[in-house]
Design a protein around this motif. Structure first.
Motif, PDB file in Angstrom:
ATOM      1  N   GLU A  45       0.264  -1.562  -0.348  1.00  0.00           N
ATOM      2  CA  GLU A  45       0.036  -0.144   0.031  1.00  0.00           C
ATOM      3  C   GLU A  45       1.000   1.371   0.111  1.00  0.00           C
ATOM      4  O   GLU A  45       2.017   1.487   0.119  1.00  0.00           O
ATOM      5  N   LEU A  46       0.043   2.273  -0.343  1.00  0.00           N
ATOM      6  CA  LEU A  46       0.709   3.486  -0.715  1.00  0.00           C
ATOM      7  C   LEU A  46       0.523   4.274   0.251  1.00  0.00           C
ATOM      8  O   LEU A  46      -0.641   4.264   1.222  1.00  0.00           O
ATOM      9  N   VAL A  47       2.249   4.416   1.120  1.00  0.00           N
ATOM     10  CA  VAL A  47       2.081   5.372   2.243  1.00  0.00           C
ATOM     11  C   VAL A  47       1.879   6.859   2.812  1.00  0.00           C
ATOM     12  O   VAL A  47       1.346   7.420   2.892  1.00  0.00           O
ATOM     13  N   ALA A  48       3.426   7.440   1.582  1.00  0.00           N
ATOM     14  CA  ALA A  48       3.326   8.779   1.740  1.00  0.00           C
ATOM     15  C   ALA A  48       3.575   9.015  -0.323  1.00  0.00           C
ATOM     16  O   ALA A  48       5.103   7.639  -0.712  1.00  0.00           O
ATOM     17  N   HIS A  49       3.918  10.721  -0.226  1.00  0.00           N
ATOM     18  CA  HIS A  49       4.156  10.659  -1.711  1.00  0.00           C
ATOM     19  C   HIS A  49       4.836  11.967  -1.602  1.00  0.00           C
ATOM     20  O   HIS A  49       4.235  13.185  -0.962  1.00  0.00           O
ATOM     21  N   ILE A  50       5.609  11.981  -2.332  1.00  0.00           N
ATOM     22  CA  ILE A  50       6.001  13.690  -2.324  1.00  0.00           C
ATOM     23  C   ILE A  50       6.725  13.988  -4.305  1.00  0.00           C
ATOM     24  O   ILE A  50       7.265  13.543  -4.647  1.00  0.00           O
ATOM     25  N   THR A  51       6.957  14.729  -4.297  1.00  0.00           N
ATOM     26  CA  THR A  51       6.397  15.690  -5.537  1.00  0.00           C
ATOM     27  C   THR A  51       8.028  16.570  -5.338  1.00  0.00           C
ATOM     28  O   THR A  51       8.535  17.421  -4.163  1.00  0.00           O
ATOM     29  N   ASN A  52       8.458  16.899  -6.972  1.00  0.00           N
ATOM     30  CA  ASN A  52       9.879  16.889  -7.140  1.00  0.00           C
ATOM     31  C   ASN A  52       9.714  18.990  -6.322  1.00  0.00           C
ATOM     32  O   ASN A  52      11.059  19.479  -6.036  1.00  0.00           O
ATOM     33  N   GLY A  53       8.307  19.260  -6.155  1.00  0.00           N
ATOM     34  CA  GLY A  53       8.240  20.599  -5.933  1.00  0.00           C
ATOM     35  C   GLY A  53       7.788  20.702  -4.303  1.00  0.00           C
ATOM     36  O   GLY A  53       7.420  21.797  -4.031  1.00  0.00           O
ATOM     37  N   GLY A  54       7.651  19.585  -4.172  1.00  0.00           N
ATOM     38  CA  GLY A  54       7.335  19.593  -1.939  1.00  0.00           C
ATOM     39  C   GLY A  54       6.115  19.166  -1.890  1.00  0.00           C
ATOM     40  O   GLY A  54       6.150  19.367  -0.711  1.00  0.00           O
ATOM     41  N   SER A  55       5.105  18.714  -2.530  1.00  0.00           N
ATOM     42  CA  SER A  55       3.568  19.008  -2.031  1.00  0.00           C
ATOM     43  C   SER A  55       3.914  17.331  -1.898  1.00  0.00           C
ATOM     44  O   SER A  55       4.722  15.921  -2.383  1.00  0.00           O
ATOM     45  N   THR A  56       3.082  17.357  -0.532  1.00  0.00           N
ATOM     46  CA  THR A  56       3.131  15.489  -0.112  1.00  0.00           C
ATOM     47  C   THR A  56       1.421  15.085  -0.078  1.00  0.00           C
ATOM     48  O   THR A  56       0.588  15.754  -0.201  1.00  0.00           O
ATOM     49  N   ASN A  57       1.065  13.802   0.006  1.00  0.00           N
ATOM     50  CA  ASN A  57       0.612  13.362   0.649  1.00  0.00           C
ATOM     51  C   ASN A  57       0.445  12.421   0.809  1.00  0.00           C
ATOM     52  O   ASN A  57       1.434  11.653   0.929  1.00  0.00           O
ATOM     53  N   TYR A  58      -0.331  11.625   2.040  1.00  0.00           N
ATOM     54  CA  TYR A  58      -0.558  10.557   2.409  1.00  0.00           C
ATOM     55  C   TYR A  58      -1.337   9.960   2.849  1.00  0.00           C
ATOM     56  O   TYR A  58      -2.526  10.384   2.885  1.00  0.00           O
ATOM     57  N   ALA A  59      -1.587   8.642   2.900  1.00  0.00           N
ATOM     58  CA  ALA A  59      -2.599   7.837   3.347  1.00  0.00           C
ATOM     59  C   ALA A  59      -3.480   7.936   4.900  1.00  0.00           C
ATOM     60  O   ALA A  59      -2.673   8.261   6.247  1.00  0.00           O
ATOM     61  N   ASP A  60      -4.037   8.007   4.845  1.00  0.00           N
ATOM     62  CA  ASP A  60      -5.527   8.620   6.001  1.00  0.00           C
ATOM     63  C   ASP A  60      -4.956   7.601   7.627  1.00  0.00           C
ATOM     64  O   ASP A  60      -4.584   8.544   8.591  1.00  0.00           O
ATOM     65  N   SER A  61      -4.585   6.753   7.133  1.00  0.00           N
ATOM     66  CA  SER A  61      -4.224   5.748   8.558  1.00  0.00           C
ATOM     67  C   SER A  61      -2.664   6.570   8.831  1.00  0.00           C
ATOM     68  O   SER A  61      -2.292   6.025   9.718  1.00  0.00           O
ATOM     69  N   VAL A  62      -1.676   6.644   8.493  1.00  0.00           N
ATOM     70  CA  VAL A  62      -0.323   7.814   8.624  1.00  0.00           C
ATOM     71  C   VAL A  62      -0.259   9.534   8.793  1.00  0.00           C
ATOM     72  O   VAL A  62       0.478   9.649   9.367  1.00  0.00           O
ATOM     73  N   LYS A  63      -2.201   9.544   8.122  1.00  0.00           N
ATOM     74  CA  LYS A  63      -1.801  11.409   8.498  1.00  0.00           C
ATOM     75  C   LYS A  63      -1.363  12.353   9.561  1.00  0.00           C
ATOM     76  O   LYS A  63      -2.415  10.903  10.871  1.00  0.00           O
ATOM     77  N   GLY A  64      -0.916  12.904   9.903  1.00  0.00           N
ATOM     78  CA  GLY A  64      -0.478  13.373  10.922  1.00  0.00           C
ATOM     79  C   GLY A  64       0.842  12.587  11.692  1.00  0.00           C
ATOM     80  O   GLY A  64       0.785  13.289  13.015  1.00  0.00           O
ATOM     81  N   ARG A  65       1.013  11.475  11.573  1.00  0.00           N
ATOM     82  CA  ARG A  65       2.307  10.710  12.097  1.00  0.00           C
ATOM     83  C   ARG A  65       3.151  10.449  11.554  1.00  0.00           C
ATOM     84  O   ARG A  65       4.930  10.316  11.881  1.00  0.00           O
ATOM     85  N   PHE A  66       3.277  10.870  10.022  1.00  0.00           N
ATOM     86  CA  PHE A  66       4.540  10.345   9.154  1.00  0.00           C
ATOM     87  C   PHE A  66       4.252  11.228   8.563  1.00  0.00           C
ATOM     88  O   PHE A  66       3.821  12.900   7.840  1.00  0.00           O
ATOM     89  N   THR A  67       5.894  11.902   8.048  1.00  0.00           N
ATOM     90  CA  THR A  67       6.300  13.141   7.236  1.00  0.00           C
ATOM     91  C   THR A  67       7.194  12.693   6.749  1.00  0.00           C
ATOM     92  O   THR A  67       8.558  11.794   6.994  1.00  0.00           O
ATOM     93  N   ILE A  68       6.762  12.886   4.815  1.00  0.00           N
ATOM     94  CA  ILE A  68       7.995  12.689   4.060  1.00  0.00           C
ATOM     95  C   ILE A  68       8.378  13.650   3.830  1.00  0.00           C
ATOM     96  O   ILE A  68       8.021  14.917   4.023  1.00  0.00           O
ATOM     97  N   SER A  69       9.627  13.582   3.089  1.00  0.00           N
ATOM     98  CA  SER A  69      10.802  14.957   2.754  1.00  0.00           C
ATOM     99  C   SER A  69      12.037  14.832   2.247  1.00  0.00           C
ATOM    100  O   SER A  69      12.190  13.208   1.875  1.00  0.00           O
ATOM    101  N   ARG A  70      12.278  15.267   1.194  1.00  0.00           N
ATOM    102  CA  ARG A  70      13.604  14.612   0.297  1.00  0.00           C
ATOM    103  C   ARG A  70      14.663  15.492   0.562  1.00  0.00           C
ATOM    104  O   ARG A  70      14.695  17.260   0.719  1.00  0.00           O
ATOM    105  N   ASP A  71      15.450  15.559  -0.394  1.00  0.00           N
ATOM    106  CA  ASP A  71      16.364  16.715   0.070  1.00  0.00           C
ATOM    107  C   ASP A  71      17.564  16.183  -1.185  1.00  0.00           C
ATOM    108  O   ASP A  71      18.582  15.414  -1.244  1.00  0.00           O
ATOM    109  N   ASN A  72      17.080  16.633  -1.729  1.00  0.00           N
ATOM    110  CA  ASN A  72      18.081  16.899  -3.237  1.00  0.00           C
ATOM    111  C   ASN A  72      19.193  16.431  -3.663  1.00  0.00           C
ATOM    112  O   ASN A  72      20.207  16.671  -4.234  1.00  0.00           O
TER     113      ASN A  72
END
Length: 114
Positions: A45-72
Motif C-alpha cells: 500500500e502507498l504510504v506517502a508521496h512527495i513531488t519534486n516541488g515538495g507537495s506531499t500526500n499521505y495515506a489516511d492511516s498515517v496522516k499526522g504521524r508520518f512526514t515525507i521529505s526529500r533532500d535533492n
C-alpha cells in the motif's frame, strides 16, 4: 539508478523511526518519490508521496504521524514516522517514478512491538 532503503528496526508502540531512501544518482529528475509498505498477507500500500516541488500526500492511516521529505542535494528521501503503532509493522519500500521507468528500493523492515 539504484535505491537503498534503510532505517528500519524494532520499536515500541509510540516510538519513532526515520527511514532513508538513498539514490545512487540524482533524484531531482524524478517528479515523484513514494514510500510503500507491505505487511504479511496484505497487499502493498502507498504510504506517502512527495513531488519534486515538495507537495506531499499521505495515506489516511498515517496522516499526522508520518512526514515525507526529500533532500535533492543528498539524493535522499526520508520518512519520519512518529507515534508508531503495531499496525505499522511492515516492510517499507521507496519508489521513484521516472519518465520512462520506475525504480524500487529493496525494502526495510519496521516492527512495532512491546
Amino acid at each position: 539508478v539504484q535505491l537503498q532503503a534503510s532505517g528500519g528496526g524494532l520499536v515500541q508502540p509510540g516510538g519513532s523511526l526515520r527511514l532513508s531512501c538513498a539514490a545512487s544518482g540524482s533524484i531531482s529528475s524524478f517528479n515523484v518519490i513514494e514510500w510503500y509498505r507491505q505487511a504479511p498477507g496484505r497487499q502493498r500500500e502507498l504510504v506517502a508521496h512527495i513531488t519534486n516541488g515538495g507537495s506531499t500526500n499521505y495515506a489516511d492511516s498515517v496522516k499526522g504521524r508520518f512526514t515525507i521529505s526529500r533532500d535533492n542535494a543528498k539524493n535522499t528521501v526520508y520518512l519520519q514516522m512518529n507515534s508508531l503503532k503495531p499496525e505499522d509493522t511492515a516492510v517499507y519500500y521507496c519508489k521513484a517514478i521516472g519518465v520512462l521507468h520506475d525504480y524500487w528500493g529493496q525494502g526495510t523492515q519496521v516492527t512495532v512491538s512491546s
